[in-house]
Every structure is written in C-alpha cells, then in structure tokens.
Enzyme design. Sequence first.
Site, PDB file in Angstrom:
ATOM      1  N   GLU A 182     -86.757 -10.051  -8.470  1.00 37.21           N
ATOM      2  CA  GLU A 182     -88.112 -10.045  -7.832  1.00 37.21           C
ATOM      3  C   GLU A 182     -89.076 -11.089  -8.695  1.00 37.21           C
ATOM      4  O   GLU A 182     -90.304 -11.292  -8.005  1.00 37.21           O
ATOM      5  CB  GLU A 182     -88.916  -8.652  -7.906  1.00 37.21           C
ATOM      6  CG  GLU A 182     -89.192  -7.946  -9.161  1.00 37.21           C
ATOM      7  CD  GLU A 182     -88.228  -7.466 -10.098  1.00 37.21           C
ATOM      8  OE1 GLU A 182     -87.009  -7.770 -10.120  1.00 37.21           O
ATOM      9  OE2 GLU A 182     -88.525  -7.091 -11.331  1.00 37.21           O
ATOM     10  N   CYS A 211     -82.884  -3.732 -13.884  1.00 35.36           N
ATOM     11  CA  CYS A 211     -83.393  -3.833 -15.309  1.00 35.36           C
ATOM     12  C   CYS A 211     -83.310  -2.301 -15.763  1.00 35.36           C
ATOM     13  O   CYS A 211     -82.197  -1.690 -15.895  1.00 35.36           O
ATOM     14  CB  CYS A 211     -84.854  -4.366 -15.684  1.00 35.36           C
ATOM     15  SG  CYS A 211     -84.930  -4.605 -17.461  1.00 35.36           S
ATOM     16  N   HIS A 266     -84.133  -9.904 -13.366  1.00 30.26           N
ATOM     17  CA  HIS A 266     -85.368  -9.452 -12.533  1.00 30.26           C
ATOM     18  C   HIS A 266     -85.087 -10.516 -11.322  1.00 30.26           C
ATOM     19  O   HIS A 266     -85.998 -11.544 -11.440  1.00 30.26           O
ATOM     20  CB  HIS A 266     -86.549  -9.578 -13.218  1.00 30.26           C
ATOM     21  CG  HIS A 266     -86.540  -8.348 -14.163  1.00 30.26           C
ATOM     22  ND1 HIS A 266     -87.240  -7.021 -13.568  1.00 30.26           N
ATOM     23  CD2 HIS A 266     -86.556  -8.229 -15.598  1.00 30.26           C
ATOM     24  CE1 HIS A 266     -87.305  -6.250 -14.636  1.00 30.26           C
ATOM     25  NE2 HIS A 266     -86.914  -6.956 -15.806  1.00 30.26           N
TER      26      HIS A 266
END
Lengths: 269, 80
Positions: A240, A104, A238
């Site tokens: 994660e 990002c 994302h």
Amino acid sequence: MQKEDLKIAVIRIEGTNCEEETVMAFRNLGVFSEAVHLKQFYSDMIRDSEQRSLTDYNCIVFPGGFSAGDYVRAGAVFSARIKSVLRDDLRDFINSGYPVLGICNGFQILAELGALPGFDEDKPVGKQEMALGINDSNRFECRPSLLKHENRGKCVFTKALEKEIVMFPVAHAEGKVIFPAGKEEDYIDRLRKNDQIVFRYVDAGGNYAGYPWNPNGSIYNIAGLCNVRGNVLGLMPHPERVFFDYYRKNEIGDGRTIFESVIEYLLSL
Amino acid sequence: MIADVYIYLKEGVADPEGEATKKALRLLGFKNVKKVSSRKVFRIEVDARNREEAEREISGMCEKLLANPVIQKYTIQWVE
C-alpha cells in the site's frame, strides 16, 4: 459480482496505523472500502448504524502497525481478540473463498491465528505453525526491499502481477519467518509443492541474498506466503505504500497490482 | 495466588536480543560474559482453589496467548 457491490474492510484496533493508506488503495481503484474497528463486529456498546458483520464484506485486510503496542508478541493480542470473538466467522469467511490480506503486523496476526501457512483447507484458523521472530539484526528495518514474485497462479492477490521483481518497502522489527525446528525442510517442500510461496527477498540482480537484502533473516528468504487455497496472503513488506511510484514520478507503483488482482478475483466470483 | 510466568526461546532458536545485549556488555568491558539470553516475565495473580487448578489455568494462558509454541517455552514460578 459487480464492482459497485464490492465492500472491503480494513480491520483496526488500537495501535494499527496503516489502515488509511490501505483503504485509499482500494478507493483509488473505485471500490468501496472502510476502516472498521474490531469492536464494531461484536460490542453492544456500538451505535446500530456502526455495527458490522464479517458477512457485510467480500474481502478483509489486517493492516500494518503496532496493534496493542506489540505487547506479548507482535500481533498476539489482536489475534487473541479475534479468536475470542470472531474465530468462527473468520473460518467461514475463508472457507467461502473470500480473500484475506495481512500486511506486516497483519501477517503477524495471520501467523498467530494459525491462518498461515494454512496447510489444512478444513481448518483455515487453528494452532500456530509458524512464527515471525525478531529480525536477526535486532533492529527495526525500514527501507525499500526487492521481492521476487514466485507464485505460479494460486494466490488471488498476485494473479495480475506481471513483473518478476517488485519493490515494496519493509518496516518491521519482527519479520523473520520461522518454522518449527526440524520441520523446516518439510514445510518449505510443502509450500513449494502447494504453490504457497508468493514473495522472496532478492538483491538488485534478482539473486536470493542475505542481509541486508533479506532484512530479517527469514528462512528461504520468504517475504510473503499464502494458504493452501490461495485466498489468504500475508507479507511483511508494504504494497500500500507503493500504490503510487513516488520515486520515479511514474504514476503506477509496484504495489497497485496486489489490490487490482484481488478486485479482479472478486469480480470473477 | 501469584505466579511469575517466564517465556523464553526454545533451544536452537536465534535470540538477537540476547546476542545484542551480550555484545554491548562486552563492549562495556564485561569480558567475562559468556552468554545472554532474553526472557519475558509476566506476574499473574489468579483466583484458584489450589495450586494445581491455578497451574492448569496459567498453562492455558501460555498456550493461548503468552507463548508461541513454534519458538517459545514457558515455566511457572510461584511467588505466593
């Protein structure tokens, strides 16, 4: 390399806000990882025990967030600070084959650094050749996105990824991949030929589709791409945030493989 | 010396901020609005012996930080 020798840095400055979960993704896989402030690499105001060098690490990550308030352009200030104090170290790091991930805001930083698309293997950090522009919708787009994995094996962050389509959420206002006017086709051809395209936005049927499936209007539906060597990956969504699969109460989320892949790669060095 | 540095999008690059602003203005009844494009302005004060030197310095700032050459251009306007 042994698993207990691996050290992974997630680099933060004021305004980054995804460093905790990114560090946890690696720690959950049993690897040492820490969030490190950029100042720890160069400032003489830092306690000895907290001073760091890029060579202390085997992998670095630029996390998501709004570094330096996204002033000037998203990622511009963070990248300017890296250029002023870490440019040569980062170049050597990438040239040595160590992996660098930008998620990002991290992708925006790598684009501003000229590390992506990264066509020139000898100049892994250089002048900007792409931009992540304001989303076509002129809105902050925050929701799940579906990505087709298209890398044929070059990217060290997706080698272990078996699923063809994954769900990583997006959360950004400036994520539209733009190449220099008039060179778009040439860039896409080179990216395809070099196996640098990693993820493209698709709809629920796996087809390349426009808004809202492509949340920002990225050219060629590009969500993530790697450099020509395959050791630098930048992506807007994302991984994660889907290390665990919260939605289906399944323990393994789609994002986990990104972290597993790079650990596997590091262990093979 | 003080300069206003205008950063704007190159021709052909989509300008969602400008488009959205135009749409909102028209909704408010400003039907004569034909086009809105976004600009960012930085007012920069520099120490320099002359304008040429200051302009070189500011151009360097634009190339290194203020503008992304892939999508943006800049112009410098002197305030004093």
